[in-house]
Design a protein around this motif. Structure first.
Motif, PDB file in Angstrom:
ATOM      1  N   ILE A  95       0.862  -1.168   0.000  1.00 63.59           N
ATOM      2  CA  ILE A  95       0.000   0.000   0.000  1.00 63.59           C
ATOM      3  C   ILE A  95       0.901   1.220   0.000  1.00 63.59           C
ATOM      4  CG2 ILE A  95      -1.786   1.255   1.219  1.00 63.59           C
ATOM      5  CD1 ILE A  95      -2.673  -1.403   2.406  1.00 63.59           C
ATOM      6  N   ARG A  96       0.733   2.062  -1.004  1.00 60.17           N
ATOM      7  CA  ARG A  96       1.586   3.244  -1.127  1.00 60.17           C
ATOM      8  C   ARG A  96       1.061   4.360  -0.242  1.00 60.17           C
ATOM      9  NH1 ARG A  96       1.517   2.208  -7.310  1.00 60.17           N
ATOM     10  NH2 ARG A  96      -0.376   3.405  -7.107  1.00 60.17           N
ATOM     11  N   LYS A  97       1.718   5.523  -0.281  1.00 54.53           N
ATOM     12  CA  LYS A  97       1.365   6.621   0.612  1.00 54.53           C
ATOM     13  C   LYS A  97      -0.003   7.227   0.328  1.00 54.53           C
ATOM     14  CE  LYS A  97       5.834   7.950   2.167  1.00 54.53           C
ATOM     15  NZ  LYS A  97       6.664   8.991   2.635  1.00 54.53           N
ATOM     16  N   ASP A  98      -0.596   6.941  -0.833  1.00 54.52           N
ATOM     17  CA  ASP A  98      -1.914   7.492  -1.121  1.00 54.52           C
ATOM     18  C   ASP A  98      -3.009   6.568  -0.580  1.00 54.52           C
ATOM     19  OD1 ASP A  98      -1.852   6.656  -4.677  1.00 54.52           O
ATOM     20  OD2 ASP A  98      -1.158   5.578  -2.939  1.00 54.52           O
ATOM     21  N   VAL A  99      -2.857   6.148   0.687  1.00 55.35           N
ATOM     22  CA  VAL A  99      -3.771   5.199   1.306  1.00 55.35           C
ATOM     23  C   VAL A  99      -5.175   5.774   1.505  1.00 55.35           C
ATOM     24  CG1 VAL A  99      -2.029   3.810   2.448  1.00 55.35           C
ATOM     25  CG2 VAL A  99      -2.926   5.809   3.595  1.00 55.35           C
ATOM     26  N   ASN A 100      -5.335   7.075   1.411  1.00 54.65           N
ATOM     27  CA  ASN A 100      -6.637   7.678   1.658  1.00 54.65           C
ATOM     28  C   ASN A 100      -7.591   7.544   0.475  1.00 54.65           C
ATOM     29  OD1 ASN A 100      -5.768   8.465   4.162  1.00 54.65           O
ATOM     30  ND2 ASN A 100      -5.083  10.452   3.473  1.00 54.65           N
ATOM     31  N   LEU A 101      -7.112   7.104  -0.692  1.00 53.50           N
ATOM     32  CA  LEU A 101      -7.969   6.993  -1.863  1.00 53.50           C
ATOM     33  C   LEU A 101      -8.616   5.615  -1.903  1.00 53.50           C
ATOM     34  CD1 LEU A 101      -5.650   8.670  -4.507  1.00 53.50           C
ATOM     35  CD2 LEU A 101      -7.507   9.697  -3.202  1.00 53.50           C
ATOM     36  N   ASP A 102      -9.941   5.598  -1.832  1.00 52.93           N
ATOM     37  CA  ASP A 102     -10.634   4.314  -1.863  1.00 52.93           C
ATOM     38  C   ASP A 102     -10.850   3.852  -3.307  1.00 52.93           C
ATOM     39  OD1 ASP A 102     -12.673   5.906  -2.755  1.00 52.93           O
ATOM     40  OD2 ASP A 102     -14.052   5.451  -1.120  1.00 52.93           O
ATOM     41  N   SER A 103     -11.581   2.765  -3.469  1.00 55.49           N
ATOM     42  CA  SER A 103     -11.735   2.150  -4.788  1.00 55.49           C
ATOM     43  C   SER A 103     -12.457   3.037  -5.796  1.00 55.49           C
ATOM     44  CB  SER A 103     -12.473   0.825  -4.657  1.00 55.49           C
ATOM     45  OG  SER A 103     -13.770   1.051  -4.155  1.00 55.49           O
ATOM     46  N   THR A 104     -13.200   4.020  -5.335  1.00 54.39           N
ATOM     47  CA  THR A 104     -13.885   4.912  -6.274  1.00 54.39           C
ATOM     48  C   THR A 104     -12.906   5.781  -7.051  1.00 54.39           C
ATOM     49  OG1 THR A 104     -14.218   6.577  -4.555  1.00 54.39           O
ATOM     50  CG2 THR A 104     -15.997   4.982  -4.909  1.00 54.39           C
ATOM     51  N   PHE A 105     -11.669   5.885  -6.582  1.00 56.86           N
ATOM     52  CA  PHE A 105     -10.648   6.677  -7.256  1.00 56.86           C
ATOM     53  C   PHE A 105      -9.752   5.830  -8.164  1.00 56.86           C
ATOM     54  CE2 PHE A 105     -11.780   9.173  -3.560  1.00 56.86           C
ATOM     55  CZ  PHE A 105     -11.917  10.442  -4.116  1.00 56.86           C
ATOM     56  N   THR A 106     -10.118   4.585  -8.387  1.00 52.85           N
ATOM     57  CA  THR A 106      -9.323   3.707  -9.246  1.00 52.85           C
ATOM     58  C   THR A 106      -9.332   4.251 -10.670  1.00 52.85           C
ATOM     59  OG1 THR A 106      -9.951   1.842  -7.869  1.00 52.85           O
ATOM     60  CG2 THR A 106      -9.009   1.325 -10.005  1.00 52.85           C
ATOM     61  N   ALA A 107      -8.207   4.136 -11.349  1.00 56.69           N
ATOM     62  CA  ALA A 107      -8.066   4.657 -12.714  1.00 56.69           C
ATOM     63  C   ALA A 107      -9.077   3.996 -13.650  1.00 56.69           C
ATOM     64  CB  ALA A 107      -6.650   4.412 -13.218  1.00 56.69           C
ATOM     65  N   SER A 108      -9.443   4.725 -14.696  1.00 57.59           N
ATOM     66  CA  SER A 108     -10.492   4.249 -15.604  1.00 57.59           C
ATOM     67  C   SER A 108     -10.061   3.067 -16.456  1.00 57.59           C
ATOM     68  CB  SER A 108     -10.951   5.398 -16.507  1.00 57.59           C
ATOM     69  OG  SER A 108      -9.858   5.867 -17.275  1.00 57.59           O
ATOM     70  N   TYR A 109      -8.762   2.808 -16.585  1.00 51.08           N
ATOM     71  CA  TYR A 109      -8.312   1.677 -17.397  1.00 51.08           C
ATOM     72  C   TYR A 109      -8.516   0.329 -16.701  1.00 51.08           C
ATOM     73  CZ  TYR A 109      -4.003   2.106 -14.633  1.00 51.08           C
ATOM     74  OH  TYR A 109      -3.091   2.195 -13.606  1.00 51.08           O
ATOM     75  N   VAL A 110      -8.841   0.338 -15.423  1.00 50.75           N
ATOM     76  CA  VAL A 110      -9.105  -0.900 -14.687  1.00 50.75           C
ATOM     77  C   VAL A 110     -10.581  -1.244 -14.864  1.00 50.75           C
ATOM     78  CG1 VAL A 110      -9.028  -2.036 -12.442  1.00 50.75           C
ATOM     79  CG2 VAL A 110      -7.346  -0.283 -12.992  1.00 50.75           C
ATOM     80  N   PRO A 111     -10.900  -2.454 -15.358  1.00 52.37           N
ATOM     81  CA  PRO A 111     -12.309  -2.825 -15.557  1.00 52.37           C
ATOM     82  C   PRO A 111     -13.100  -2.790 -14.253  1.00 52.37           C
ATOM     83  CG  PRO A 111     -10.856  -4.393 -16.645  1.00 52.37           C
ATOM     84  CD  PRO A 111      -9.981  -3.498 -15.827  1.00 52.37           C
ATOM     85  N   LYS A 112     -14.339  -2.345 -14.356  1.00 54.28           N
ATOM     86  CA  LYS A 112     -15.199  -2.200 -13.176  1.00 54.28           C
ATOM     87  C   LYS A 112     -15.453  -3.536 -12.490  1.00 54.28           C
ATOM     88  CE  LYS A 112     -17.424   1.934 -14.857  1.00 54.28           C
ATOM     89  NZ  LYS A 112     -18.603   2.550 -15.433  1.00 54.28           N
ATOM     90  N   GLU A 113     -15.550  -4.611 -13.277  1.00 54.56           N
ATOM     91  CA  GLU A 113     -15.781  -5.934 -12.696  1.00 54.56           C
ATOM     92  C   GLU A 113     -14.615  -6.335 -11.793  1.00 54.56           C
ATOM     93  OE1 GLU A 113     -15.717  -5.431 -16.031  1.00 54.56           O
ATOM     94  OE2 GLU A 113     -17.791  -5.700 -16.677  1.00 54.56           O
ATOM     95  N   PHE A 114     -13.401  -6.022 -12.236  1.00 57.98           N
ATOM     96  CA  PHE A 114     -12.216  -6.351 -11.446  1.00 57.98           C
ATOM     97  C   PHE A 114     -12.185  -5.520 -10.164  1.00 57.98           C
ATOM     98  CE2 PHE A 114      -7.679  -6.064 -10.358  1.00 57.98           C
ATOM     99  CZ  PHE A 114      -7.379  -7.416 -10.278  1.00 57.98           C
ATOM    100  N   VAL A 115     -12.520  -4.227 -10.273  1.00 56.66           N
ATOM    101  CA  VAL A 115     -12.559  -3.356  -9.091  1.00 56.66           C
ATOM    102  C   VAL A 115     -13.566  -3.893  -8.084  1.00 56.66           C
ATOM    103  CG1 VAL A 115     -13.125  -1.034  -8.259  1.00 56.66           C
ATOM    104  CG2 VAL A 115     -11.826  -1.310 -10.369  1.00 56.66           C
TER     105      VAL A 115
END
Length: 191
Positions: A91-111
């Motif tokens: 887990i990197r230092k940006d631990v405050n970002l939850d899954s809603t901030f995942t980049a758009s290139y990651v498929p929603k099903e995988f998230v």
């Protein structure tokens, strides 16, 4: 303990802390024939806890900003990151970002599959980066949907392996190996 539960020393250390904070009282019993019996743990009411002075700012939206407190926060954050590294999580230092901030290139099903276990955007992206790098050469042959569902299956198997104590290095690396194995089977069926 194969990665399950807590050790006896950890339990005793937490018990000492709870006793020091006044959360728990320990009563030693004696056997009827003499000698020491078992301990009885009494969880104290909130009134007992109020005797201890609070160390945080009440009724304030922002945390106190003194130099001592900000350096304490930084130490606690770095301790959290060190603990996560010891537990084989990256887990990197940006631990405050939850899954809603995942980049758009990651498929929603995988998230959606990873989110119940790791609700951190950076962690989810790390898992998907290994999928992307492993399938870059064959992405024109194998459908994206097949890659996504293979990745989800590999993640589920990796979590199962992690909970059974089979992960020796790092969960992302274990996932990568599992994904490669499953993808090799899938790819060979396309040939």
């Amino acid at each position: 303990m194969n990665g399950f539960g807590v050790s006896r020393s950890t339990f005793e250390r937490m018990l000492r802390k709870a006793k020091d904070l006044g959360i728990v009282s320990i009563v030693n019993t004696k056997k009827s024939k003499g000698g020491k019996g078992h301990n009885v743990y009494i969880f104290n009411t909130i009134d007992v806890l109020k005797k201890r002075k609070l160390t945080y700012c009440e009724n304030q939206e922002k945390p106190c900003c003194s130099k001592d407190e900000s350096s304490k926060f930084e130490r606690e954050t770095s301790n959290l990151l060190e603990t996560s590294k010891k537990k084989n999580l990256n887990i990197r230092k940006d631990v405050n970002l939850d899954s809603t901030f995942t980049a758009s290139y990651v498929p929603k099903e995988f998230v959606q599959a990873v989110k119940p276990f790791f609700d951190h955007a950076a962690m989810i992206e790390d898992f998907w980066k290994s999928v992307f790098l492993d399938t870059k050469a064959i992405s024109h042959i194998v459908e994206q949907e097949t890659i996504t569902y293979t990745a989800i299956n590999a993640f589920k198997q990796s979590i199962r392996g992690y909970k059974r104590g089979k992960v020796k290095t790092n969960l992302v690396r274990y996932f990568t190996g599992t994904f490669k194995r499953l993808m090799d089977r899938t790819y060979s069926s396309f040939l």
